[in-house]
Every structure is written in C-alpha cells, then in structure tokens.
Scaffold this motif. Structure first.
Motif, PDB file in Angstrom:
ATOM      1  N   UNK A   1       0.870  -1.232  -0.099  1.00  0.00           N
ATOM      2  CA  UNK A   1       0.067   0.102   0.151  1.00  0.00           C
ATOM      3  C   UNK A   1       0.577   1.383  -0.082  1.00  0.00           C
ATOM      4  N   UNK A   2       2.250   1.379   0.568  1.00  0.00           N
ATOM      5  CA  UNK A   2       3.101   2.262   0.942  1.00  0.00           C
ATOM      6  C   UNK A   2       3.891   2.415  -0.606  1.00  0.00           C
ATOM      7  N   UNK A   3       4.320   1.375  -1.025  1.00  0.00           N
ATOM      8  CA  UNK A   3       5.150   1.551  -2.257  1.00  0.00           C
ATOM      9  C   UNK A   3       4.939   0.826  -3.301  1.00  0.00           C
ATOM     10  N   UNK A   4       3.808  -0.064  -3.288  1.00  0.00           N
ATOM     11  CA  UNK A   4       3.400  -0.965  -4.357  1.00  0.00           C
ATOM     12  C   UNK A   4       4.222  -2.011  -4.761  1.00  0.00           C
ATOM     13  N   UNK A   5       4.937  -2.538  -3.922  1.00  0.00           N
ATOM     14  CA  UNK A   5       5.830  -3.657  -3.967  1.00  0.00           C
ATOM     15  C   UNK A   5       6.223  -4.159  -2.246  1.00  0.00           C
ATOM     16  N   UNK A   6       6.453  -5.338  -2.080  1.00  0.00           N
ATOM     17  CA  UNK A   6       7.210  -5.557  -1.056  1.00  0.00           C
ATOM     18  C   UNK A   6       8.599  -5.429  -0.762  1.00  0.00           C
ATOM     19  N   UNK A   7       9.072  -4.959   0.419  1.00  0.00           N
ATOM     20  CA  UNK A   7      10.601  -4.479   0.223  1.00  0.00           C
ATOM     21  C   UNK A   7      11.207  -6.076   0.417  1.00  0.00           C
ATOM     22  N   UNK A   8      12.234  -6.433  -0.409  1.00  0.00           N
ATOM     23  CA  UNK A   8      13.051  -7.470  -0.300  1.00  0.00           C
ATOM     24  C   UNK A   8      14.069  -7.498   0.676  1.00  0.00           C
ATOM     25  N   UNK A   9      14.176  -8.521   1.312  1.00  0.00           N
ATOM     26  CA  UNK A   9      14.091 -10.059   0.751  1.00  0.00           C
ATOM     27  C   UNK A   9      12.639 -10.644   1.189  1.00  0.00           C
ATOM     28  N   UNK A  10      11.789  -9.503   1.772  1.00  0.00           N
ATOM     29  CA  UNK A  10      10.479 -10.041   2.283  1.00  0.00           C
ATOM     30  C   UNK A  10       9.575 -10.570   1.083  1.00  0.00           C
ATOM     31  N   UNK A  11       8.392 -11.334   1.425  1.00  0.00           N
ATOM     32  CA  UNK A  11       7.420 -11.539   0.322  1.00  0.00           C
ATOM     33  C   UNK A  11       6.260 -11.228   1.209  1.00  0.00           C
ATOM     34  N   UNK A  12       5.271 -11.584   0.365  1.00  0.00           N
ATOM     35  CA  UNK A  12       3.574 -11.533   0.842  1.00  0.00           C
ATOM     36  C   UNK A  12       3.724 -12.439   2.312  1.00  0.00           C
ATOM     37  N   UNK A  13       4.314 -13.768   1.927  1.00  0.00           N
ATOM     38  CA  UNK A  13       4.293 -14.689   3.174  1.00  0.00           C
ATOM     39  C   UNK A  13       5.416 -14.372   4.236  1.00  0.00           C
ATOM     40  N   UNK A  14       5.135 -14.645   5.472  1.00  0.00           N
ATOM     41  CA  UNK A  14       6.346 -14.526   6.285  1.00  0.00           C
ATOM     42  C   UNK A  14       7.167 -15.525   6.294  1.00  0.00           C
ATOM     43  N   UNK A  15       6.996 -16.785   5.796  1.00  0.00           N
ATOM     44  CA  UNK A  15       7.884 -17.710   5.817  1.00  0.00           C
ATOM     45  C   UNK A  15       8.713 -17.792   4.518  1.00  0.00           C
ATOM     46  N   UNK A  16       8.495 -16.993   3.360  1.00  0.00           N
ATOM     47  CA  UNK A  16       9.153 -17.054   2.160  1.00  0.00           C
ATOM     48  C   UNK A  16      10.048 -15.642   2.094  1.00  0.00           C
ATOM     49  N   UNK A  17      11.168 -15.858   1.808  1.00  0.00           N
ATOM     50  CA  UNK A  17      11.972 -14.688   1.594  1.00  0.00           C
ATOM     51  C   UNK A  17      12.580 -14.844   0.361  1.00  0.00           C
ATOM     52  N   UNK A  18      12.803 -13.636  -0.451  1.00  0.00           N
ATOM     53  CA  UNK A  18      13.421 -13.647  -1.731  1.00  0.00           C
ATOM     54  C   UNK A  18      14.650 -13.195  -2.133  1.00  0.00           C
TER      55      UNK A  18
END
Length: 468
Positions: A29-46
């Motif tokens: 909502x703030x930036x239109x993407x998820x700050x890496x290395x995070x993802x929409x899932x708490x357990x999944x890092x990118x």
C-alpha cells in the motif's frame, strides 16, 4: 527472484499453509511492492539482485548494488572496436539463450529504446517473434511508430488498447495461480497482455527491462526536483482531500512527495500516505514498513554520484516490483518470461568493457548511447526514440468501472483492513483525479489476492520462520 540470476522456480512454494505478512501488505500500500528480501508470506524470503544467495535471508542479509559506477567506467579502452556490431551479436545471442524454451515468443514493444533494440535483435535471432504494443491512455500513443519498426524488420505486429474492466477481470481469473504478490502499476496491463498473447498461441513474453542499472541513468532535472521535494514532513494526509486540492493531481502529488523520504519518492506512482495506511489497518503499521528501508540505506549512502544514488534506489523497486510483475504473471499464465538485457555475458561486457562514451555522452548527458547507435543503424532518428514510451494503465477508468467489486473485496477483508471500506466511500468522488485513483488501483490489486489466498493461509505471523 531475479532475471539477473536465473529463472525462478516457483515450485519451491509447495502447497502448504503459510502466514500472510501484514507488514508486507503495508509495503504494498505504501510503495506498490514488498521490500525485499521479504515476500507477502512471512515464511518466504526472496533473493533479489543485490543480495547474496549464500546468505541467510532470515538473518541479516547485506544489500550490495552490483553495478557500481555504471555509465562512468572504464575511462578508455586499449583499441578501437566496432562497438555496435559486437553489441548486436551479443544481444542476438542473449535473445537466443533467454528464448530457447519458447515456441512462440511475443515482444512487449513499448515504443522505447530498449524494446526497439530488442526488436532489431529478434529480427535476426528469433524472426518468429510477434511484437505487441499496449495503448494505455491519453499520455501516449506509439502504435504507429511501433508498427513501422516491426514492419521494417519483417516482424508481425499487434496492438491492444487498454480496457481497465477487461484487464481487471483477467487478473481476477489468474489470481488463484499467482504465487506471490506485487502491486506494480503495470501489473494489470501485464495480465491483460498475457491473456491476449496466450489466446493467440503465444507461450512466452520478451521484456526489455534490465539495462538501466548497468548503462547508468543520469539524474534529469525532474528527478533532482523530486529528490528535493521529498522532505519527509509529517503532513496530515487529509490535506489532499481539501477543496480545490482534491481535484488537482499536481497539488496532491506535491503534498505526497513532501511526506516521503527521498528514496521512497524514487519509486514510481502515487501511493497511500503513512497515516492512511494506519487508518486502513486500524492500528500503527506504516512505521514497521518504513523500517524495512534501513536495510538498504547504508549501501545507498555510499553512492558516488546523484545518478548512482538513484540507480541504487530504483533497483529496490525494480527487483521486487517491476521484474516481479512479469515473473508472477508468467507463472500464473503458464508462460515463460525472457529478459535478454539481463543476460550475464551481455551485461558484464557492457558494464566492465564498454567505454564510458558508449554508455552516457559526457557532453550532453544522453544515456544508452550504444543502444541509440544500434537503433540508428536501422532507423535513424525516430521521434519516439527521443522520448520514453511505457505501458500505462487507465487507473481512473478502473475506478469508474469496478468500484463496487473492489468495495465488496474490501468488505470481505474487513478484519485485516477495517478502514478500507470507509476510505473507498470517502474518496469515491475523487477518483477522477489520478492521484486518488492510483490508490484505488493498489486496493484493486491487493484485496482480491488476499481474498483468495487467505482461504488457504493464515494472517497472523508465525512463531518461527522457514527459509525459502
């Protein structure tokens, strides 16, 4: 999770119950993407470009920009070479490698330099490529130029005019198969195009992203002004709803920029202010999202020039938003996505061996000189080469056509975003202003994905996280 590394394998996201990260929703909502290395899932890092795959993404990974001093080095080379000829050969090889598994590739021909140089290479390396141009709004119309390029090169050309309602419906149809989530402002355009391409028998998309970081992007006057405007001032978000202000995109954009920090102002689009995000959640959440930027600030602080500072900042959004939209769309549509300009051999040659004057003209600041010269060998000075085209999306049309649908999704997500329905109702009359309509777009992307995937996953954060 970057074409600079390799093609991502989303099979690693095996069908198990996961936990949706609420801070990542705030990121979107703030930036239109998820700050890496995070993802929409708490357990999944990118592992996006700039992170080391050997590091633990759940611990304290370090971000390092891979293309330091892009456009500035080397100062000279030992002997004269036909740089355009070498570039053409290497680009053709990059196209062949990246499209090797495609039966019927389609090139996203936006009307810009990158898609035109790729069209030239495709004509030699993959003459079975079809070009497609997306007409997204009044701000652009590159259909005639793009058709001329394709015709001259002997490539087939198609066009698709944006219908925001149709694009949204196509997105909804693919949401169940979309592995992760980004809210890039071209995501719905991508799904619109991918659906059209698949219906025409295409099985792969060629995207021209990737060259900016290693060619170098000089800071134009407008970029310097935006950096100066980003004052990180705690202005109340309701100012954008005042009479006279609420109808003016320029005034709303100015207020939004004054509230942002400089790095986040580099990210494209108009997004929710921190106070609005907290209201949407019904609790403080924006500060936890903003804290994620700290991971990048040390490296960004070492930039040796204004343009390197901007390239570093843009690379954050590029990995997690701009690239992600294509990768997630391709996965959801069972297609392949190719990024020839990210090819290792090509990018390393340009970054380390091509002289500075072939990247950025030191006298005029003109960027991508080598690409411009490559285009000139076939077309000379086409008007659209001097200006950048893009696949814009009609955010105002989306709000006009799909308000009730999005409001219903907001109602269903009332436990997660209790302020979404009140925000939509309060701002409905303002959606003829692109500033407010852009925020509607973010909700239109985020809410349907959450509505579907929350049926299979939890929202609360887990006690322990698993590396992925």
């Amino acid at each position: 999770m970057s074409p600079y590394y390799a093609e991502p394998d989303f099979a690693a996201l095996r069908p198990v119950r996961r936990h949706i990260d609420r801070v990542s929703v705030a990121d979107l909502l703030r930036n239109a993407f998820v700050f890496p290395p995070h993802s929409i899932y708490d357990e999944v890092k990118l592992v996006t470009f700039g992170f080391d795959p050997s590091q633990d993404m759940l611990a304290e990974p370090e971000f390092r920009f891979k293309f330091r001093n892009a456009g500035e080095v080397p100062e000279s080379v030992g002997r004269e070479q036909d740089w355009v000829a070498i570039y053409h050969r290497m680009l053709c090889e990059a196209v062949q490698r990246s499209c090797a598994k495609m039966r019927a590739p389609w090139l996203l021909q936006s009307g810009g330099k990158d898609s035109t140089t790729l069209a030239i290479a495709c004509a030699d390396a993959r003459p079975d490529t079809t070009c497609i141009t997306y007409l997204g709004g009044r701000e652009e119309n590159e259909l005639e130029s793009a058709a001329q390029v394709a015709s001259t090169l002997g490539l087939r050309h198609e066009a698709l005019v944006c219908d925001p309602g149709r694009a949204f419906d196509r997105y909804l149809a693919a949401v169940p198969r979309m592995p992760l989530l980004t809210a890039d402002f071209a995501l719905l355009s991508y799904f619109d195009l991918a659906t059209e391409i698949a219906a025409a028998g295409g099985d792969g998309v060629i995207d021209g992203m990737g060259a900016d970081s290693y060619f170098g992007t000089p800071m134009e006057l407008k970029h310097r002004l935006l950096r100066w405007m980003a004052r990180d001032l705690p202005l109340p978000h309701w100012l954008a709803g005042l009479p006279l202000v609420e109808r003016s995109f320029r005034l709303c954009f100015l207020l939004g920029s004054l509230r942002m920090c400089a790095v986040e102002r580099v990210f494209p689009g108009s997004r929710f202010a921190d106070g609005e995000v907290d209201e949407l959640f019904g609790e403080p959440m924006s500060a936890r999202s903003r804290e994620r930027l700290q991971l990048f600030k040390r490296e960004i602080g070492t930039a040796t020039s204004a343009w390197e500072w901007r390239d570093m900042s843009m690379s954050i959004a590029g990995s997690a938003g701009a690239f992600a939209k294509g990768l997630y769309t391709a996965e959801a549509m069972s297609m392949r996505a190719a990024y020839p300009l990210c090819d290792y051999a090509l990018r390393e040659w340009i970054h380390h061996h091509v002289p500075r004057e072939q990247k950025v003209d030191p006298a005029t600041g003109t960027n991508k000189v080598l690409i411009r010269r490559h285009i000139a060998t076939h077309f000379g000075e086409l008007p659209y080469v001097r200006g950048k085209g893009s696949f814009r999306f009609d955010v105002r049309g989306l709000a006009a056509q799909r308000f009730d649908q999005v409001r219903e999704y907001a109602r269903l997500a009332g436990d997660l975003l209790p302020g979404a329905v009140p925000w939509l109702d309060r701002n409905r009359r303002r959606f003829d202003n692109k500033y407010h309509a852009s925020k509607f777009y973010l909700l239109a992307v985020v809410l349907p994905w959450l509505a579907h995937h929350r049926e299979e996953n939890a929202v609360e954060q887990p006690a322990q996280a698993e590396a992925a």
